[in-house]
Scaffold this active site. Structure first.
Site, PDB file in Angstrom:
ATOM      1  N   HIS A 203       0.845  -1.198   0.000  1.00 18.23           N
ATOM      2  CA  HIS A 203       0.000   0.000   0.000  1.00 18.23           C
ATOM      3  C   HIS A 203       0.880   1.248   0.000  1.00 18.23           C
ATOM      4  O   HIS A 203       2.112   1.153  -0.060  1.00 18.23           O
ATOM      5  CB  HIS A 203      -1.000  -0.015   1.158  1.00 18.23           C
TER       6      HIS A 203
ATOM      7  N   HIS B 277       4.070   1.620   2.159  1.00 19.23           N
ATOM      8  CA  HIS B 277       5.300   0.989   1.662  1.00 19.23           C
ATOM      9  C   HIS B 277       5.891   1.822   0.510  1.00 19.23           C
ATOM     10  O   HIS B 277       7.093   2.053   0.447  1.00 19.23           O
ATOM     11  CB  HIS B 277       5.024  -0.432   1.156  1.00 19.23           C
TER      12      HIS B 277
ATOM     13  N   CYS C  72       4.730 -10.560  20.500  1.00 19.88           N
ATOM     14  CA  CYS C  72       3.698 -10.226  19.509  1.00 19.88           C
ATOM     15  C   CYS C  72       4.089 -10.835  18.170  1.00 19.88           C
ATOM     16  O   CYS C  72       5.085 -10.422  17.565  1.00 19.88           O
ATOM     17  CB  CYS C  72       3.520  -8.714  19.337  1.00 19.88           C
TER      18      CYS C  72
ATOM     19  N   CYS D 254       4.270  -8.209  15.242  1.00 21.91           N
ATOM     20  CA  CYS D 254       5.485  -7.385  15.216  1.00 21.91           C
ATOM     21  C   CYS D 254       6.718  -8.263  15.100  1.00 21.91           C
ATOM     22  O   CYS D 254       7.801  -7.759  14.817  1.00 21.91           O
ATOM     23  CB  CYS D 254       5.675  -6.606  16.512  1.00 21.91           C
TER      24      CYS D 254
ATOM     25  N   CYS E 260      -0.520  -5.792  22.566  1.00 28.60           N
ATOM     26  CA  CYS E 260       0.466  -5.113  21.729  1.00 28.60           C
ATOM     27  C   CYS E 260      -0.047  -3.706  21.460  1.00 28.60           C
ATOM     28  O   CYS E 260      -1.158  -3.550  20.951  1.00 28.60           O
ATOM     29  CB  CYS E 260       0.657  -5.861  20.417  1.00 28.60           C
TER      30      CYS E 260
ATOM     31  N   HIS F  94      -0.636  -3.466  17.446  1.00 30.65           N
ATOM     32  CA  HIS F  94      -1.671  -4.289  16.799  1.00 30.65           C
ATOM     33  C   HIS F  94      -2.910  -4.499  17.650  1.00 30.65           C
ATOM     34  O   HIS F  94      -3.881  -5.089  17.177  1.00 30.65           O
ATOM     35  CB  HIS F  94      -1.069  -5.635  16.385  1.00 30.65           C
TER      36      HIS F  94
ATOM     37  N   LYS G  92      -3.231   5.420  11.292  1.00 30.14           N
ATOM     38  CA  LYS G  92      -2.127   4.947  10.456  1.00 30.14           C
ATOM     39  C   LYS G  92      -2.720   4.111   9.330  1.00 30.14           C
ATOM     40  O   LYS G  92      -3.592   3.282   9.552  1.00 30.14           O
ATOM     41  CB  LYS G  92      -1.181   4.081  11.290  1.00 30.14           C
TER      42      LYS G  92
ATOM     43  N   LYS H  99      -2.256  -2.405   6.690  1.00 28.17           N
ATOM     44  CA  LYS H  99      -3.028  -3.495   6.105  1.00 28.17           C
ATOM     45  C   LYS H  99      -4.015  -4.074   7.112  1.00 28.17           C
ATOM     46  O   LYS H  99      -5.112  -4.449   6.760  1.00 28.17           O
ATOM     47  CB  LYS H  99      -2.131  -4.570   5.507  1.00 28.17           C
TER      48      LYS H  99
HETATM   49  O1  ME8 Z   1       8.313  -3.972   9.530  1.00 26.43           O
HETATM   50  N1  ME8 Z   1       3.272   5.318   6.777  1.00 26.43           N
HETATM   51  O2  ME8 Z   1       7.744  -4.748   7.432  1.00 26.43           O
HETATM   52  P1  ME8 Z   1       6.348  -4.023   7.139  1.00 26.43           P
HETATM   53  C1  ME8 Z   1       4.579   5.340   6.484  1.00 26.43           C
HETATM   54  N2  ME8 Z   1       9.590  -6.553   7.521  1.00 26.43           N
HETATM   55  N3  ME8 Z   1       5.312   4.244   6.237  1.00 26.43           N
HETATM   56  C2  ME8 Z   1       4.699   3.060   6.303  1.00 26.43           C
HETATM   57  C3  ME8 Z   1       3.327   2.948   6.603  1.00 26.43           C
HETATM   58  C4  ME8 Z   1       2.598   4.156   6.839  1.00 26.43           C
HETATM   59  N4  ME8 Z   1       1.300   4.186   7.093  1.00 26.43           N
HETATM   60  N5  ME8 Z   1       2.995   1.652   6.580  1.00 26.43           N
HETATM   61  C5  ME8 Z   1       4.121   0.966   6.269  1.00 26.43           C
HETATM   62  C6  ME8 Z   1       8.503  -4.683   8.563  1.00 26.43           C
HETATM   63  N6  ME8 Z   1       5.155   1.803   6.101  1.00 26.43           N
HETATM   64  C7  ME8 Z   1       9.750  -5.521   8.486  1.00 26.43           C
HETATM   65  C8  ME8 Z   1      10.920  -4.607   8.151  1.00 26.43           C
HETATM   66  S1  ME8 Z   1      13.519  -4.205   7.643  1.00 26.43           S
HETATM   67  C9  ME8 Z   1      14.933  -5.041   7.894  1.00 26.43           C
HETATM   68  C10 ME8 Z   1      12.243  -5.320   8.083  1.00 26.43           C
HETATM   69  C11 ME8 Z   1       6.527   1.431   5.712  1.00 26.43           C
HETATM   70  O3  ME8 Z   1       5.803  -4.683   5.935  1.00 26.43           O
HETATM   71  C12 ME8 Z   1       7.558   1.993   6.666  1.00 26.43           C
HETATM   72  O4  ME8 Z   1       8.800   2.057   6.009  1.00 26.43           O
HETATM   73  O5  ME8 Z   1       5.535  -3.961   8.359  1.00 26.43           O
HETATM   74  C13 ME8 Z   1       7.615   0.937   7.731  1.00 26.43           C
HETATM   75  O6  ME8 Z   1       8.808   1.032   8.491  1.00 26.43           O
HETATM   76  C14 ME8 Z   1       7.559  -0.308   6.877  1.00 26.43           C
HETATM   77  O7  ME8 Z   1       6.659   0.031   5.803  1.00 26.43           O
HETATM   78  C15 ME8 Z   1       7.059  -1.536   7.628  1.00 26.43           C
HETATM   79  O8  ME8 Z   1       6.802  -2.552   6.709  1.00 26.43           O
END
Ligand code: ME8
Length: 500
Positions: free
Chosen positions: A17, A20, A125, A128, A143, A146, A294, A297
């Site tokens: 979304h 990301h 969690c 997370c 959490c 979540h 926020k 998903k």
């Molecule tokens: O945490 N606003 O993956 P994830 C801004 N796999 N940025 C956002 C956002 C929002 N509403 N939603 C998501 C993970 N992001 C781990 C990371 S790294 C070694 C492992 C972005 O799929 C933002 O960069 O939950 C956030 O840090 C990341 O997606 C989390 O993605």
């Protein structure tokens, strides 16, 4: 002269979304700008495919985690392409090259004496993939992110001696005040370190979906260590037949505040434990919100970047995100806000500046930029703009840099209004002044567009070509003597049609 920038790798437990896309667009702006400065750049993004977040979602959907990853990783890859990310590699943690290298590094940390076997008891969690300390728990052992009830877990596993790195981390933060930016995030991370660090689990005993612990293959490596290591492993196999580690390490990371602790505390400590240089730095941005919430998903309140791009193009989306929300802070986005900025700023200010400049050069000077002198009044407002812009991007101040470039767009529009070329053209009242105005407009538009190129890669490409500009780097910026042939363009940001 080498610059390595990364995004988080995203969990393949849902569709990509705008949240990301946001981090990936940010890293892309920085990557493109650094290339314009002549740096050799490596830009990495990808997907995080192991651990509970993915395993549990797969279970809910009745598929294997690998099947889920194979379905969703291409969606993230497609998203990167659709937003015009210029990434050099797309890593998947299920890549063999990644897994092999993860095991090597984890083994090194073990051999260096930073790993021991122990019993973990605490709150976990699975969404997370994080063990929560008492101070991090929400009401009723939930959490805080979540809002789910957590289970108390007791398990025999391997520990990473994080506590031994408290002092080295404090020293690192002291020696490098810009290790974590913005400042308020640095303070947050440092406070976490100073309150005392506990050792953390390095492995998970009852999970099959992960990278096996090399000396104890019954267990898998805790997903966060496997995931963080992507930044390092990618360099060893991300370009066919080459190991890029010596050229590009250490990395600069871009991420949101939700994963600050892992990046700003665990990660540098783990690297030190492995004898690897800590990251060059990191920028922690805020959340894109829909209304008060926020975008996520699990909440289902997402703005679909694919739909926006289908209608308006990637440039408009990139522009909107960094313009609407001050990069580093949280901020709301909305379809209505998007349409307003699209119309008032992209179409009416920049698009219009471009079309009238090209149209007047065509109409009054037969499509050739007339050679003329620099207009001192306008030059004053461009003076120092390029180094200032570069300096802002060095600090990843994406919204401030964009604001500065936009001031130039507005200045040029004012220049048109003030100098009234259409009056000068009437009976060629003052041909020299008209030459001067048209020349300065073409130059101003060229320089501004080169600066904006990392934000608006497609638009800038079209416009620079139409202005007869061959250079794309900032070193090429110089000044042009005039005499270039220009071409007219259809509107860069056409009027919004109601969706069919
Ligand atoms: O945490 N606003 O993956 P994830 C801004 N796999 N940025 C956002 C956002 C929002 N509403 N939603 C998501 C993970 N992001 C781990 C990371 S790294 C070694 C492992 C972005 O799929 C933002 O960069 O939950 C956030 O840090 C990341 O997606 C989390 O993605």
């Amino acid at each position: 002269m080498a610059f390595y920038v990364t995004t988080p790798i995203y969990y393949v437990n849902g569709e990509p979304h705008l949240g990301h896309a946001y981090s990936t667009m940010a890293a892309d702006v920085v990557a493109r700008h650094m290339r314009q400065r002549g740096e050799e750049v490596f830009f990495l993004t990808g997907t995080d495919e192991f651990g509970e977040p993915v395993a549990q979602q797969a279970e809910r959907e009745g598929v294997t985690p690998r099947e889920l990853g194979d379905r969703l990783a291409p969606r993230f890859k497609e998203m990167a392409a659709r937003i015009d990310a210029s990434n050099d590699f797309f890593i998947r943690t299920t890549d063999e090259g990644h897994m092999k290298r993860v095991q090597e590094v984890v083994q090194r940390v073990h051999d260096n004496g930073h790993v021991y076997e122990g019993t973990y008891e605490g709150w976990y969690c699975p969404r997370c993939a994080d063990f929560k300390t008492e101070s991090e728990l929400g009401p009723g052992n939930t959490c805080p992110i979540h809002k789910i009830e957590l289970t108390r877990e007791q398990q025999q596993n391997w520990f990473f001696r994080l506590s031994a790195f408290q002092e080295p981390l404090e020293r690192l933060y002291e020696e490098r005040p810009d290790f974590v930016t913005p400042d308020f995030r640095r303070n947050e991370a440092l406070a976490f370190i100073r309150q005392g660090l506990q050792d953390v689990s390095l492995s998970r005993p009852n999970l099959k979906w992960g990278v096996p612990v090399p000396w104890d293959p019954e267990q898998v490596i805790y997903v966060w260590f496997d995931a963080l290591l992507n930044y390092y492993t990618a360099l060893s196999y991300g370009r066919e037949g080459e190991d890029l580690t010596a050229t590009f390490w250490p990395a600069f990371h871009i991420l949101a505040k939700d994963i600050l602790k892992f990046h700003a505390v665990y990660w540098p400590a783990f690297l030190m434990a492995a004898g690897i240089e800590p990251p060059r730095g990191m920028f922690i941005h805020g959340y894109l919100l829909m209304g008060e919430h926020k975008m996520s998903k699990s909440l289902g309140n997402v703005l679909d970047p694919f739909q926006v791009i289908d209608r308006f193009g990637a440039d408009a989306l990139r522009y909107y995100c960094f313009r609407e929300v001050s990069f580093g802070q949280d901020g709301s986005v909305s379809p209505a806000g998007f349409e307003t900025r699209y119309e008032t700023e992209l179409a009416n200010e920049y698009g219009n500046l471009a079309s009238r400049t090209l149209a007047m050069i065509e109409r009054y000077r037969d499509g050739t930029v007339p050679p003329a002198a620099v207009d001192a009044e306008l030059a004053e407002d461009f003076e120092g703009a390029v180094p200032r812009f570069s300096e802002l991007l060095d600090r990843v101040e994406l919204s401030q840099a964009l604001e500065d470039a936009w001031k130039l767009v507005r200045r040029l529009n004012r220049y048109v209004e003030e100098s009234r070329p259409w009056d000068l053209a009437k009976d060629e009242a003052d041909p020299e002044r008209l030459d001067e105005v048209l020349y300065n407009l073409a130059e101003g538009l060229r320089v501004t567009t080169l600066l904006l190129a990392p934000y608006l890669p497609q638009t800038s490409e079209r416009l620079l070509a139409a202005l007869g500009e061959q250079g794309r780097g900032l070193a090429d910026l110089g000044s042009r003597p005039g005499g270039q042939r220009i071409e007219r363009l259809p509107p860069l940001f056409p009027k919004i049609e109601a969706p069919a």
